[in-house]
Design an enzyme around this catalytic site. Structure first.
Site, PDB file in Angstrom:
ATOM      1  N   SER A 143     -31.745 -14.556  -8.908  1.00 27.36           N
ATOM      2  CA  SER A 143     -31.086 -15.294  -9.984  1.00 27.36           C
ATOM      3  C   SER A 143     -30.167 -14.335 -10.712  1.00 27.36           C
ATOM      4  O   SER A 143     -30.393 -13.111 -10.709  1.00 27.36           O
ATOM      5  CB  SER A 143     -32.131 -15.846 -10.959  1.00 27.36           C
ATOM      6  OG  SER A 143     -31.527 -16.331 -12.150  1.00 27.36           O
ATOM      7  N   TYR A 156     -38.982 -14.454 -17.391  1.00 32.49           N
ATOM      8  CA  TYR A 156     -38.306 -14.864 -16.162  1.00 32.49           C
ATOM      9  C   TYR A 156     -37.365 -13.766 -15.682  1.00 32.49           C
ATOM     10  O   TYR A 156     -37.297 -13.466 -14.480  1.00 32.49           O
ATOM     11  CB  TYR A 156     -37.536 -16.160 -16.417  1.00 32.49           C
ATOM     12  CG  TYR A 156     -36.819 -16.715 -15.207  1.00 32.49           C
ATOM     13  CD1 TYR A 156     -37.512 -17.043 -14.050  1.00 32.49           C
ATOM     14  CD2 TYR A 156     -35.432 -16.917 -15.236  1.00 32.49           C
ATOM     15  CE1 TYR A 156     -36.852 -17.563 -12.943  1.00 32.49           C
ATOM     16  CE2 TYR A 156     -34.771 -17.440 -14.140  1.00 32.49           C
ATOM     17  CZ  TYR A 156     -35.480 -17.764 -12.992  1.00 32.49           C
ATOM     18  OH  TYR A 156     -34.821 -18.268 -11.903  1.00 32.49           O
TER      19      TYR A 156
END
Length: 259
Positions: A143, A156
């Site tokens: 990501s 995250y």
């Protein structure tokens, strides 16, 4: 550059987290590109339905229920296939958007176990088969969160940074072997479940993530990038491909239209 047909020894592609979103879209794309796709996820009914759809379209897919955080199950899974040419480590996800001061350690742990250790488990278990194929590819779906942080995203971001470093290190460690290591780092992708899961099923909070953003990425956009990277000629390694919508310049700079 033309799309390369998969060699026979490398025709099996494993996709984790294939029950929805990017994983499901990638399974469809790889199957259409000529791979026999193995869809894995915890939700057996979902992956069976997608595999049935792929097979009905004249391609080849099978479903295998798998929890990537269960190492014993992963090791058993690795014995089920004599040859594997592609592994797409896609299983992951985000939980919560709290600041460091109040973040839930259970959420942090769950994100690390799925995103990082899940990727580690599958990669370790299947790497010998990928090497034995003579033309293997490991894809790690990370990501943009793994490349730059943002407020409320530390848990995250930490997990995806771990995945990013795993990819970089693996590439160094296996250089000279017939296995490529590809990292795909998507930015803002609007799928049916990612933001919803992050906010514990709160649809209002999930909708605000994409509010006013013209054309965020779709799961198929990312699947297209993954398939493109996998189908490059064997000597071509796409080390890191960052994919964002035009409306997103960074994790913290997003154009939103007024309504």
């Amino acid at each position: 550059m033309a799309t390369a047909a998969p060699p026979s020894a490398s025709r099996i592609a494993v996709v984790t987290g294939a029950s929805s979103g990017i994983g499901a879209a990638t399974a469809r794309r790889l199957a259409a590109a000529g791979y026999r796709v193995v869809l894995t996820a915890r939700r057996k009914d979902r992956i069976e339905a997608i595999a049935e759809e792929i097979n009905a379209a004249g391609h080849s897919a099978i479903a295998y229920r798998l929890d990537v955080t269960d190492r014993a199950a992963v090791d058993e899974f690795a014995t089920a296939f004599p040859a594997i040419g592609v592994l797409v480590n896609n299983a992951g996800g985000a939980l919560g958007a709290d600041p460091v001061a109040t973040g839930n350690p259970d959420d942090w742990r769950a994100m690390y176990e799925t995103n990082v250790l899940g990727t580690l488990h599958l990669t370790q278990a299947l790497l010998p088969k990928l090497e034995a194929s003579g033309d293997g590819t490991v894809v790690i779906v990370s990501s943009t969160a793994g490349l730059a942080t943002y407020e409320g995203g530390a848990g995250y971001v930490a997990a995806k940074h771990g995945v990013h470093v795993l990819a970089e290190t693996l590439r160094l460690e296996i250089v000279g072997k017939p296995v490529r290591v590809v990292e795909i780092a998507p930015g803002m992708v609007k799928t049916e479940e990612f933001a919803l899961n992050r906010f514990g099923g709160d649809r209002e909070k999930a909708a605000k993530v994409y509010e006013g953003v013209p054309d965020p990425l779709t799961a198929d956009d990312v699947a297209d990038a993954i398939t493109w990277a996998v189908t490059r000629p064997s000597h071509v390694n796409v080390d890191l491909l960052v994919v964002r919508p035009r409306a997103q310049a960074s994790n913290t700079k997003v154009h939103r239209e007024q309504r």
